[in-house]
Structures are given as C-alpha cells and as structure tokens.
Design a protein around this motif. Structure first.
Motif, PDB file in Angstrom:
ATOM      1  N   PRO A   1     -63.273   0.643  39.648  1.00 21.64           N
ATOM      2  CA  PRO A   1     -62.916   1.645  38.671  1.00 21.64           C
ATOM      3  C   PRO A   1     -61.855   0.920  37.520  1.00 21.64           C
ATOM      4  N   ILE A   2     -62.151   1.572  36.339  1.00 24.37           N
ATOM      5  CA  ILE A   2     -61.319   1.298  35.417  1.00 24.37           C
ATOM      6  C   ILE A   2     -61.296   2.297  34.226  1.00 24.37           C
ATOM      7  N   ALA A   3     -60.213   2.707  33.333  1.00 26.98           N
ATOM      8  CA  ALA A   3     -60.064   3.802  32.634  1.00 26.98           C
ATOM      9  C   ALA A   3     -61.085   3.375  31.566  1.00 26.98           C
ATOM     10  N   TYR A   4     -62.007   4.262  31.004  1.00 30.25           N
ATOM     11  CA  TYR A   4     -63.301   3.912  30.130  1.00 30.25           C
ATOM     12  C   TYR A   4     -63.356   5.002  29.075  1.00 30.25           C
ATOM     13  N   ILE A   5     -63.247   4.637  27.702  1.00 30.72           N
ATOM     14  CA  ILE A   5     -63.732   5.387  26.735  1.00 30.72           C
ATOM     15  C   ILE A   5     -64.874   4.971  26.112  1.00 30.72           C
ATOM     16  N   GLY A   6     -66.028   5.646  25.635  1.00 31.05           N
ATOM     17  CA  GLY A   6     -67.041   5.195  24.941  1.00 31.05           C
ATOM     18  C   GLY A   6     -67.226   6.034  23.726  1.00 31.05           C
ATOM     19  N   LEU A   7     -67.868   5.183  22.489  1.00 29.72           N
ATOM     20  CA  LEU A   7     -67.991   6.225  21.421  1.00 29.72           C
ATOM     21  C   LEU A   7     -69.327   5.507  20.773  1.00 29.72           C
ATOM     22  N   HIS A   8     -69.971   6.402  20.293  1.00 31.50           N
ATOM     23  CA  HIS A   8     -71.466   6.243  19.900  1.00 31.50           C
ATOM     24  C   HIS A   8     -71.993   7.222  19.063  1.00 31.50           C
ATOM     25  N   GLY A   9     -72.955   6.925  18.302  1.00 26.30           N
ATOM     26  CA  GLY A   9     -73.402   7.878  17.185  1.00 26.30           C
ATOM     27  C   GLY A   9     -74.730   8.297  17.455  1.00 26.30           C
ATOM     28  N   LEU A  10     -75.160   9.669  17.462  1.00 25.50           N
ATOM     29  CA  LEU A  10     -76.634  10.152  17.589  1.00 25.50           C
ATOM     30  C   LEU A  10     -77.389   9.294  17.105  1.00 25.50           C
ATOM     31  N   ARG A  11     -77.325   8.778  15.836  1.00 31.56           N
ATOM     32  CA  ARG A  11     -78.596   8.311  15.020  1.00 31.56           C
ATOM     33  C   ARG A  11     -78.485   6.714  14.965  1.00 31.56           C
ATOM     34  N   ASP A  12     -77.444   6.275  15.869  1.00 34.94           N
ATOM     35  CA  ASP A  12     -77.622   4.784  15.995  1.00 34.94           C
ATOM     36  C   ASP A  12     -79.031   3.934  16.173  1.00 34.94           C
TER      37      ASP A  12
END
Length: 611
Positions: free
Chosen positions: A204-215
């Motif tokens: 485990p590791i703290a995780y944040i993902g950010l992504h565009g719907l129209r990538d």
C-alpha cells in the motif's frame, strides 16, 4: 504553461510495456506503518550543506544523470524537510518542471513549490531521451541514488518523501508507487498509464490520480487501472467514483472510503483532455489558474510527521447563495486548529443515510458545488481537516433545493452576426447579435476549431454578454469560431455562423513616415501632413513614428496622434480612428514647433513601425 510533446498511447504501450523493471528498493527495511509519527531524520541534519539550488550531475548505473534541486530559501539544517520529486512528460525536461514554463513560479513542480512556501526540498530529475522508459530499472536506481546523495547532505524527513508527474512522468510516479512503496509516502499521477513498469505493486501507498475524460493520448481507462491497483492494495472499498458529464468543463474529486489508516486513495476526474493543469469552465491549460495544484498539495499535506491528534474546531453554519438548477455556493465561518499541523482545508458532505457522500473539498471557507440535480433538496454540512488528517466535528446542517428547469425544453435561437475584430498575434475580439429565448438566455459558449477547414470545434470560454476576447493564440495561425446560447434549463441553441481569423505574425510590419512643411516663420514651423504609409503586405492595426527635434526646438502642439517627448526625441502613436491601415493605405498627423529666432533647422531621423 509549458508546451508538451504529445505521444499516442498505443505507440507508448507497444514500445514501453515490454520493458522489464527491477532493482533493489532503497530502505526496504523501513516500517510500512504510515500513521503520523515523529520525523525520521537523515545524516544531513545538523551539517553545513554543500549542495545548492540548481542543476547537479550524478553517476548512476554507469551513466551521468542530472537533476535540478530547489532548497528552501530559509533552509535550516536542524529542520527535517519534505522531499518532493517532480517528473517531466515525454519530450519535456527537468527545467520545464522546475521553471513552470510560461506560468512561471505558480506552476513550478506542478504548482506545489508555491504552495509549500519554503517548507519542502524539490527535485526535478532529467529522464534519458526526455522520457522514463526505466529499462532494467535504471530510473528507479537513479531515484535511489539521488535520495542517497541529497539525504547525506540535507536534512530530510524520511517519512515525508513524495513524487508526482504528468503523462510519462505519471507513469514513472506509478512505477515508484509499485516498487518503492516503503520509501515514498504518497504519489500523484497526472494523466498517467503503466509506461515505466510496475515492479512489485503489492504494497500500500497513499495514491491520488488525476485524469481527463477526453484524454486522447492516454485514455482515462488507463488512469483508472492504475488507481484500482492501490484501491486493492490499500484495502479501500471498491466503487465506481462519480465523474463529471462530458461538456460540463468541471471536475469531481472522490476520496475512497474503507482504506487502511494512513493509505488513502483519491480520484480526480475532469472534463478535459491530456493535461495536468485543467481550468473549470474552460478548455485552457493554465498552471496559474488550475485547481489541480491545491488538490494535490492538500493530499500531500495531510501527511505530517507530528503527534497531532487534536482536531480543528467545527466550521460555522454554512450560508447558501446563488442556487441554480445544477449548482450552489456555500460560505461558512472558518475553523481554527491548535494541534500543530495547521488547518489544511474543508470537506463538504451531503447528509444521506448511513454513508454521507463527499460533494467537494475547499482550501478556503467557501465552495461552489456543481453537478447537482435540478429540483432536488440537499442537506449539507462541512468538516474542517488539519495537516495530520484530523477531522473536526460537523458544522450545522443547512438545506437548500436546486431550482427546477420548469419543464423548459425550448432552446434559445442561434446567435447572429458573429464577427471578429482587433486580431493580434495572440488574440482576437468576437461579437455577435443576442439570441432570444422563451424564458431567458443566461449566457453563451464560445467554440473554436483549428485551421481554415477540418478540426473539431471545442469550447474555449463562456460569456454573459454578446462579446468575448480569446487570448493565448499562436501567431500566424488560422482559427474558426462559433457561438451558441444557453438558457437556465441548460438548453443549447444551434451554433451561430462561423467566422475565420488569422492571427498576425510576430514580426513587426513596416511603414514609412514622410513629412511636409506646411509653413514656417522665424520662431517656428508646422509639419502637416506627416504621411504614414503601410508598406507591408499585412494590415497594420497601430503605428508608431519617432523623430528628433533640433536642439532648442520645442513641440507646442499636435493633432491626429498621441505625442510624447523625451529630451529632443518625439514619439507619435496613432489614435483610435487612424491606426488600422491596409497594405498601401495612408493616414497622416501634424504638429507645431517653436524654435530660436533665425534657426532654420528642421526635425530629422523619421522612423515608422507598425503592428
């Protein structure tokens, strides 16, 4: 912001996913307990440092590698600092990450350096061939070697190492999450995919993902797959987190529930393309205005080396304003925090049975909630959070009901008479005739497509009036524009007609200035007309003429130009009605001068520039 070199996801996958990655994890004996604790310091604490901010080289895996280091301005060798790595994208450089590109310091290290405010050490590594193929685990080893070098010389809190990156840099950050989960406290992956391998990938590791719907470079499904690895590893409750509707130009941030203490997972989806710096309500990619930097900084900042167990005070009762069918604004009295880790922000929840969903987060004491359902009652409350992750008690609950669309299904009429004016090298002004609607027009969406033909129209802005200024365009480039109206129910009109513009070049157009002496006498003279001729092949929208007065001569009046003097140098600029000249066109202005009696000299050195 910095310009990025796009790469097709299929090409990356074909070339890079076959890369084998390995290497021995640095500090693999470290505890995997991630509860807030006292700082674990490095050998560099207490030393007079030899490292300085700037570019450094290091031998790693038999190769000379480089990185940029940024040490806090007020560095104290007895204070353990966070260590934050920022990885560039394919074709990018360490300098792009360090400098922040055209957004400058506000976007340095994806905006985190500004928000850290001299409380962290930052590192921007340079990838081989401007990428992170991580062949044979060589980039993991490079990170290990940088950490050893830095921590031997500087005071670092080893429980506070973080990494983040965009695109290929996101893939490298994910590789660190997989292979160095006991080394790094948390990672942020902006529009990433499994491009640099995943050696291990079970801790485990703290995780944040950010992504565009129209990538259209790395599909959002690839980002979801990375996220789900750590939803599993961190023991979070699986879910399909909400994501904004396409065309909404908004974002939704979801914190997973049920995760192991100290191992949160956050997913931030936005209606946009392949970018780390989206801006709500716009298709802009702007490091100065993006919401992502605050979201990522708040995620990192919740992990503090402190024994702070004191929660903030509860926020005041929220006040509701500007309620529409799909949004509402909340404002509340700010909380205070006395536990030592500092107030980090606020979470807003909807009261809804056993589990109250989080509607949004804010770093200030106000928020505009978007994506709400029309004609629906909401009961919401706010909780403050501090840097150690402690949550305050609930604020009082406030209720509001979004407005009804009223059954309105009639769209406005299409805007008419779309026209462009004042086009420069980097912008243009648009205007149009107002639309009409059976209830009322609430605003207009401005759409833009590249080139004279082809391309896709995409929304670039909105306007509450019948005009809009589009900026940040590329010189010597053709664009097409359309406008559509919208009403309070969200009905969209047909698009207007199309207007085409071509931005001006960056080179200065040329013009000529020819003086004519109208009259003169012993102590003065009049130059009229001084003729301006556009000698370029492009229309000039403004011009500037300079010339030199003889010694002892003084300008006493002028007309049809804005004139200033500095010593004997005169600068004349067009006024509003005579600045635009088509190729070969002319205009004129005049001026009067006094001189010593008997002096027959006249001005000289006339030059003209246009733009």
């Amino acid at each position: 912001m910095i310009r990025r070199k796009s790469v097709l996801a299929a090409v990356i996958a074909a070339v890079l996913l076959a890369v084998a990655t390995g290497g021995t994890a640095l500090g693999s004996s470290e505890t995997t307990s991630r509860a807030a604790s006292a700082a674990a310091t490095t050998p560099g604490c207490g030393k007079t440092p030899t490292l300085r901010s700037g570019t450094h080289t290091i031998q790693s895996g038999g190769q000379t590698r480089s990185f940029i280091l940024r040490i806090p301005d007020n560095y104290n060798n007895t204070n353990p600092y966070r260590l934050i790595f920022g990885f560039h994208w394919l074709g990018g450089t360490a300098n792009d990450v360090d400098s922040g590109g055209s957004s400058g310091f506000t976007w340095s290290y994806y905006g985190l350096r500004q928000l850290a405010n001299n409380t962290a050490i930052f590192v921007a590594p340079q990838g081989l061939n401007n990428g992170w193929a991580n062949s044979g685990g060589q980039d993991l080893t490079f990170v290990d070697d940088m950490i050893r070098l830095i921590e031997a010389d500087l005071c670092v809190d080893t429980t506070q190492r973080f990494a983040g990156g965009f695109s290929y840099g996101g893939g490298m950050s994910y590789a660190l999450a997989c292979a160095r989960a006991t080394v790094f406290r948390a990672v942020a992956v902006y529009a990433g995919a499994q491009l640099s391998g995943c050696s291990g990938g079970t801790q485990p590791i703290a995780y944040i993902g950010l992504h565009g719907l129209r990538d259209n470079v790395l599909n959002i499904s690839q980002g979801r797959s990375l996220r789900d690895t750590f939803v599993r590893n961190n023991g979070c409750t699986p879910q399909n987190p909400p994501e904004p509707a396409q065309g909404s130009l908004t974002h939704v941030v979801t914190a997973y529930s049920g995760c192991r203490s100290g191992y949160p997972v956050v997913w931030a989806a936005f209606d946009g393309g392949h970018t780390p710096g989206p801006v709500d309500g716009s298709t802009a990619d702007d490091g100065a205005r993006t919401w992502t930097k605050a979201v990522v900084w708040n995620f990192f900042n919740q992990f503090q080396s402190t024994n702070d167990t004191t929660p903030p005070t509860s926020p005041g009762t929220p006040a509701v304003s500007d309620v529409t069918a799909t949004s509402a604004t909340l404002t509340w009295t700010a909380s205070t925090d006395q536990g030592g880790s500092g107030l980090a922000g606020y979470n807003v929840y909807r009261e809804q049975g056993a589990t109250d969903p989080q509607l949004g987060q804010s770093i200030t004491n106000s928020i505009t909630l978007t994506g709400l359902t029309a004609d629906t009652e909401y009961q919401v409350y706010v909780r403050a959070r501090d840097g150690a992750g402690n949550l305050s008690g609930n604020s009082a609950t406030v209720a509001f009901t979004t407005s009804s669309t009223g059954g309105d299904t009639t769209p406005p009429t299409a805007p008419g008479g779309l026209a462009a004016s004042g086009t420069t090298a980097s912008g243009t002004n648009l205007s149009w005739a107002a639309s009409t609607d059976n209830v009322g027009v609430t605003g207009y969406d401005v759409l833009r497509a590249p080139g004279a033909t082809g391309g896709t129209f995409a929304q670039v802005g909105t306007s509450a009036t019948t005009s809009y200024s589009d900026t940040g365009l590329t010189p010597s480039t053709t664009y097409r524009y359309q406008v559509r109206a919208r009403d309070a129910a969200g009905n969209l009109s047909p698009v207007s007609g199309t207007v085409q513009v071509t931005t001006r070049g960056t080179t200065t157009e040329t013009c000529s200035a020819t003086p004519t002496v109208q009259t003169q006498w012993g102590t003065g003279y009049v130059i009229q007309p001084l003729t301006i001729t556009n000698t370029s092949t492009l229309t000039t929208t403004n011009w500037t003429v300079t010339f030199t007065l003889p010694a002892g001569h003084t300008l006493t009046g002028s007309w049809n130009a804005t004139v200033t003097t500095s010593g004997q140098t005169v600068t004349a600029k067009n006024v509003s009605y005579n600045g635009t000249l088509a190729p070969g066109a002319t205009t004129s202005f005049g001026f009067q001068v006094s001189r010593p009696n008997g002096d027959t000299a006249l001005p000289s050195g006339y030059t003209c520039t246009g733009a």
